[in-house]
Write a protein that holds these residues in place. Sequence first.
Motif, PDB file in Angstrom:
ATOM      1  N   ASN A  61       4.234   6.660  -5.018  1.00 29.47           N
ATOM      2  CA  ASN A  61       2.877   7.176  -4.856  1.00 29.47           C
ATOM      3  C   ASN A  61       1.823   6.120  -4.527  1.00 29.47           C
ATOM      4  O   ASN A  61       0.707   6.477  -4.156  1.00 29.47           O
ATOM      5  N   ASN A  62       2.129   4.852  -4.690  1.00 30.91           N
ATOM      6  CA  ASN A  62       1.132   3.788  -4.520  1.00 30.91           C
ATOM      7  C   ASN A  62       1.679   2.621  -3.713  1.00 30.91           C
ATOM      8  O   ASN A  62       2.884   2.445  -3.586  1.00 30.91           O
ATOM      9  N   GLY A  63       0.759   1.812  -3.220  1.00 32.27           N
ATOM     10  CA  GLY A  63       1.126   0.568  -2.565  1.00 32.27           C
ATOM     11  C   GLY A  63       1.690   0.749  -1.172  1.00 32.27           C
ATOM     12  O   GLY A  63       1.603   1.824  -0.579  1.00 32.27           O
ATOM     13  N   TRP A  64       2.277  -0.316  -0.656  1.00 30.00           N
ATOM     14  CA  TRP A  64       2.851  -0.310   0.680  1.00 30.00           C
ATOM     15  C   TRP A  64       4.140  -1.120   0.683  1.00 30.00           C
ATOM     16  O   TRP A  64       4.399  -1.922  -0.223  1.00 30.00           O
ATOM     17  N   HIS A  65       4.961  -0.897   1.718  1.00 29.03           N
ATOM     18  CA  HIS A  65       6.278  -1.540   1.797  1.00 29.03           C
ATOM     19  C   HIS A  65       6.710  -1.611   3.264  1.00 29.03           C
ATOM     20  O   HIS A  65       6.540  -0.652   4.008  1.00 29.03           O
ATOM     21  N   ILE A  66       7.288  -2.744   3.653  1.00 32.05           N
ATOM     22  CA  ILE A  66       7.818  -2.917   5.007  1.00 32.05           C
ATOM     23  C   ILE A  66       9.219  -3.512   4.899  1.00 32.05           C
ATOM     24  O   ILE A  66       9.420  -4.513   4.207  1.00 32.05           O
ATOM     25  N   ASP A  67      10.179  -2.904   5.577  1.00 30.64           N
ATOM     26  CA  ASP A  67      11.509  -3.503   5.723  1.00 30.64           C
ATOM     27  C   ASP A  67      11.992  -3.242   7.139  1.00 30.64           C
ATOM     28  O   ASP A  67      11.240  -2.760   7.976  1.00 30.64           O
ATOM     29  N   SER A  68      13.246  -3.531   7.427  1.00 35.34           N
ATOM     30  CA  SER A  68      13.741  -3.412   8.799  1.00 35.34           C
ATOM     31  C   SER A  68      13.900  -1.964   9.258  1.00 35.34           C
ATOM     32  O   SER A  68      14.047  -1.706  10.457  1.00 35.34           O
ATOM     33  N   ASN A  69      13.864  -1.010   8.327  1.00 36.36           N
ATOM     34  CA  ASN A  69      14.049   0.396   8.686  1.00 36.36           C
ATOM     35  C   ASN A  69      12.771   1.222   8.689  1.00 36.36           C
ATOM     36  O   ASN A  69      12.681   2.213   9.400  1.00 36.36           O
ATOM     37  N   GLU A  70      11.795   0.847   7.853  1.00 36.44           N
ATOM     38  CA  GLU A  70      10.594   1.653   7.760  1.00 36.44           C
ATOM     39  C   GLU A  70       9.412   0.838   7.262  1.00 36.44           C
ATOM     40  O   GLU A  70       9.575  -0.219   6.664  1.00 36.44           O
ATOM     41  N   ALA A  71       8.236   1.374   7.515  1.00 36.74           N
ATOM     42  CA  ALA A  71       6.993   0.826   6.976  1.00 36.74           C
ATOM     43  C   ALA A  71       6.266   1.978   6.300  1.00 36.74           C
ATOM     44  O   ALA A  71       6.087   3.035   6.899  1.00 36.74           O
ATOM     45  N   VAL A  72       5.887   1.788   5.038  1.00 35.56           N
ATOM     46  CA  VAL A  72       5.244   2.835   4.256  1.00 35.56           C
ATOM     47  C   VAL A  72       3.835   2.382   3.904  1.00 35.56           C
ATOM     48  O   VAL A  72       3.650   1.334   3.282  1.00 35.56           O
ATOM     49  N   PHE A  73       2.843   3.172   4.319  1.00 38.99           N
ATOM     50  CA  PHE A  73       1.441   2.908   4.034  1.00 38.99           C
ATOM     51  C   PHE A  73       0.771   4.227   3.662  1.00 38.99           C
ATOM     52  O   PHE A  73       1.247   5.295   4.023  1.00 38.99           O
ATOM     53  N   ASN A  74      -0.372   4.160   3.016  1.00 40.08           N
ATOM     54  CA  ASN A  74      -1.136   5.378   2.742  1.00 40.08           C
ATOM     55  C   ASN A  74      -1.863   5.853   3.986  1.00 40.08           C
ATOM     56  O   ASN A  74      -1.831   7.016   4.324  1.00 40.08           O
ATOM     57  N   ASN A  75      -2.538   4.983   4.685  1.00 37.38           N
ATOM     58  CA  ASN A  75      -3.288   5.326   5.892  1.00 37.38           C
ATOM     59  C   ASN A  75      -3.024   4.252   6.943  1.00 37.38           C
ATOM     60  O   ASN A  75      -2.783   3.097   6.612  1.00 37.38           O
ATOM     61  N   ILE A  76      -3.101   4.639   8.198  1.00 32.31           N
ATOM     62  CA  ILE A  76      -2.884   3.693   9.285  1.00 32.31           C
ATOM     63  C   ILE A  76      -4.038   3.798  10.265  1.00 32.31           C
ATOM     64  O   ILE A  76      -4.403   4.893  10.695  1.00 32.31           O
ATOM     65  N   ILE A  77      -4.591   2.665  10.628  1.00 26.09           N
ATOM     66  CA  ILE A  77      -5.590   2.585  11.687  1.00 26.09           C
ATOM     67  C   ILE A  77      -4.997   1.672  12.753  1.00 26.09           C
ATOM     68  O   ILE A  77      -4.654   0.527  12.474  1.00 26.09           O
ATOM     69  N   ALA A  78      -4.860   2.188  13.962  1.00 22.99           N
ATOM     70  CA  ALA A  78      -4.296   1.407  15.061  1.00 22.99           C
ATOM     71  C   ALA A  78      -5.374   1.176  16.104  1.00 22.99           C
ATOM     72  O   ALA A  78      -6.016   2.121  16.554  1.00 22.99           O
ATOM     73  N   ARG A  79      -5.582  -0.068  16.488  1.00 18.76           N
ATOM     74  CA  ARG A  79      -6.570  -0.392  17.516  1.00 18.76           C
ATOM     75  C   ARG A  79      -5.964  -0.376  18.912  1.00 18.76           C
ATOM     76  O   ARG A  79      -6.667  -0.319  19.897  1.00 18.76           O
ATOM     77  N   GLY A  80      -4.670  -0.429  18.961  1.00 16.28           N
ATOM     78  CA  GLY A  80      -3.972  -0.395  20.248  1.00 16.28           C
ATOM     79  C   GLY A  80      -3.139   0.863  20.354  1.00 16.28           C
ATOM     80  O   GLY A  80      -3.384   1.856  19.681  1.00 16.28           O
ATOM     81  N   SER A  81      -2.132   0.818  21.199  1.00 16.57           N
ATOM     82  CA  SER A  81      -1.289   2.001  21.401  1.00 16.57           C
ATOM     83  C   SER A  81      -0.189   2.060  20.346  1.00 16.57           C
ATOM     84  O   SER A  81       0.194   1.055  19.766  1.00 16.57           O
ATOM     85  N   ILE A  82       0.288   3.260  20.115  1.00 15.43           N
ATOM     86  CA  ILE A  82       1.446   3.485  19.252  1.00 15.43           C
ATOM     87  C   ILE A  82       2.557   4.002  20.147  1.00 15.43           C
ATOM     88  O   ILE A  82       2.409   5.022  20.816  1.00 15.43           O
TER      89      ILE A  82
END
Length: 92
Positions: A61-82
């Motif tokens: 329910n909290n925090g964030w995590h990045i590994d080789s398979n996934e990235a988990v965040f609560n919200n994402i703001i992208a300034r470029g393309s996805i």
Amino acid sequence: MEENKIPNNAFLLVNSINDEGNLKNSFTVTSEGLMYIGNSDTGIILNGITESISSSNYNANNGWHIDSNEAVFNNIIARGSIKSSVLEYSNI
């Protein structure tokens, strides 16, 4: 004074003192391949075994995590393309 939590398996520990005079863990490396940056309660964890980076408060329910398979965040703001080869929308 805030309690200074030191992992039992720490083999490199760098401390600092904040403005209130409390001792803080600034940088800790453990024998299990973990590197804590900042306090172990509010910092970042680099895990050499699982090759991941996460906030120390990461759970379902909290925090964030990045590994080789996934990235988990609560919200994402992208300034470029996805870019994606698969895009799921409204999948619960």
